[in-house]
Design a protein around this motif. Sequence first.
Motif, PDB file in Angstrom:
ATOM      1  N   GLN A 152       0.489   5.566   1.582  1.00  0.00           N
ATOM      2  CA  GLN A 152       0.794   6.269   2.823  1.00  0.00           C
ATOM      3  C   GLN A 152      -0.264   7.332   3.114  1.00  0.00           C
ATOM      4  O   GLN A 152      -0.617   7.559   4.280  1.00  0.00           O
ATOM      5  CB  GLN A 152       2.180   6.897   2.732  1.00  0.00           C
ATOM      6  N   GLY A 153      -0.790   7.938   2.068  1.00  0.00           N
ATOM      7  CA  GLY A 153      -1.817   8.963   2.248  1.00  0.00           C
ATOM      8  C   GLY A 153      -3.126   8.436   2.790  1.00  0.00           C
ATOM      9  O   GLY A 153      -3.920   9.206   3.339  1.00  0.00           O
ATOM     10  N   ILE A 154      -3.364   7.146   2.630  1.00  0.00           N
ATOM     11  CA  ILE A 154      -4.593   6.557   3.174  1.00  0.00           C
ATOM     12  C   ILE A 154      -4.313   5.776   4.457  1.00  0.00           C
ATOM     13  O   ILE A 154      -5.107   4.948   4.875  1.00  0.00           O
ATOM     14  CB  ILE A 154      -5.312   5.667   2.133  1.00  0.00           C
ATOM     15  N   GLY A 155      -3.145   6.062   5.061  1.00  0.00           N
ATOM     16  CA  GLY A 155      -2.881   5.554   6.402  1.00  0.00           C
ATOM     17  C   GLY A 155      -2.171   4.223   6.493  1.00  0.00           C
ATOM     18  O   GLY A 155      -2.126   3.624   7.577  1.00  0.00           O
ATOM     19  N   LEU A 156      -1.590   3.746   5.400  1.00  0.00           N
ATOM     20  CA  LEU A 156      -0.852   2.490   5.439  1.00  0.00           C
ATOM     21  C   LEU A 156       0.648   2.745   5.538  1.00  0.00           C
ATOM     22  O   LEU A 156       1.143   3.787   5.086  1.00  0.00           O
ATOM     23  CB  LEU A 156      -1.138   1.651   4.195  1.00  0.00           C
ATOM     24  N   SER A 157       1.355   1.804   6.130  1.00  0.00           N
ATOM     25  CA  SER A 157       2.814   1.850   6.198  1.00  0.00           C
ATOM     26  C   SER A 157       3.377   0.931   5.130  1.00  0.00           C
ATOM     27  O   SER A 157       2.989  -0.242   5.053  1.00  0.00           O
ATOM     28  CB  SER A 157       3.302   1.385   7.575  1.00  0.00           C
ATOM     29  N   VAL A 158       4.279   1.450   4.302  1.00  0.00           N
ATOM     30  CA  VAL A 158       4.884   0.632   3.248  1.00  0.00           C
ATOM     31  C   VAL A 158       6.012  -0.201   3.846  1.00  0.00           C
ATOM     32  O   VAL A 158       6.932   0.335   4.469  1.00  0.00           O
ATOM     33  CB  VAL A 158       5.392   1.521   2.096  1.00  0.00           C
ATOM     34  N   LEU A 159       5.936  -1.518   3.641  1.00  0.00           N
ATOM     35  CA  LEU A 159       6.901  -2.449   4.208  1.00  0.00           C
ATOM     36  C   LEU A 159       7.948  -2.916   3.215  1.00  0.00           C
ATOM     37  O   LEU A 159       9.074  -3.259   3.606  1.00  0.00           O
ATOM     38  CB  LEU A 159       6.173  -3.690   4.753  1.00  0.00           C
ATOM     39  N   ASP A 160       7.591  -2.949   1.949  1.00  0.00           N
ATOM     40  CA  ASP A 160       8.486  -3.566   0.962  1.00  0.00           C
ATOM     41  C   ASP A 160       8.125  -3.052  -0.421  1.00  0.00           C
ATOM     42  O   ASP A 160       6.972  -2.686  -0.683  1.00  0.00           O
ATOM     43  CB  ASP A 160       8.328  -5.091   1.001  1.00  0.00           C
TER      44      ASP A 160
END
Length: 239
Positions: free
Chosen positions: A190-198
């Motif tokens: 999340q800190g590098i701009g990704l959204s966690v999906l699963d």
Amino acid sequence: MSDTEETAISWHDSIAPSFRDGYERSAGFRDRLRTWGGLIARYARPGDRAIDAGCGAGTLSFEAAKIVASVEGIDGSPRMIELARETAAARGVKNVSFDVVLFESLSDRAGGYDLVLCSSVLEYLPDLAVELARLAALLRHDGRIIVSLPNGRSRYRRLERLAYRLTRRPRYYRHVRHVPSAAQVRDTLQGIGLSVLDMVYYAEPPLPRALRWIAGSRRRRKTMFAIVAARAARSADSA
């Protein structure tokens, strides 16, 4: 080769055939394949260009190749890549390729993939956050990444760490650098701009079934976790 000369890559070179065959013989490996197969089926898309970073003998590359347009499998172990190429030729799989490539050179491929797979590799690399960012940089604007690591909250993993300190066994553990919690990896992504999906926990500890209750709840019992994350697609307004 002596223990002092052995590296994570040479270790995986030495176990390559048994590692490949483990997916047929080992309950733990079969659980890994079921878990990863399910995640790939859920998040891979027809038309995707995929990379399997640390592909080993190519087992997960072949799973992805059933769905996506193409898969590039890379690994630092020449023996693993040799086995993967042999399997691809034997099966007649045309949409996979395999090459000996180190993570350090992946910056040349930034922004090139819709799907990035990385199973049980990052624990051997020096800096977990750096390598997660390196993998994230491979994604196109709507790309997805699936990574797995040993579960740092697993009671069995903590016992394994203690056993290694006392006995220097299991031998592979001398190469392990990271045994994080899933929450730590989630926060890094999340800190590098990704959204966690699963997020999925899997792999039972190698204990008799009757004793597994000792290992606690699922998050403390399972020895591995996988996380799926995505880079948000760029909107028309921001293009």
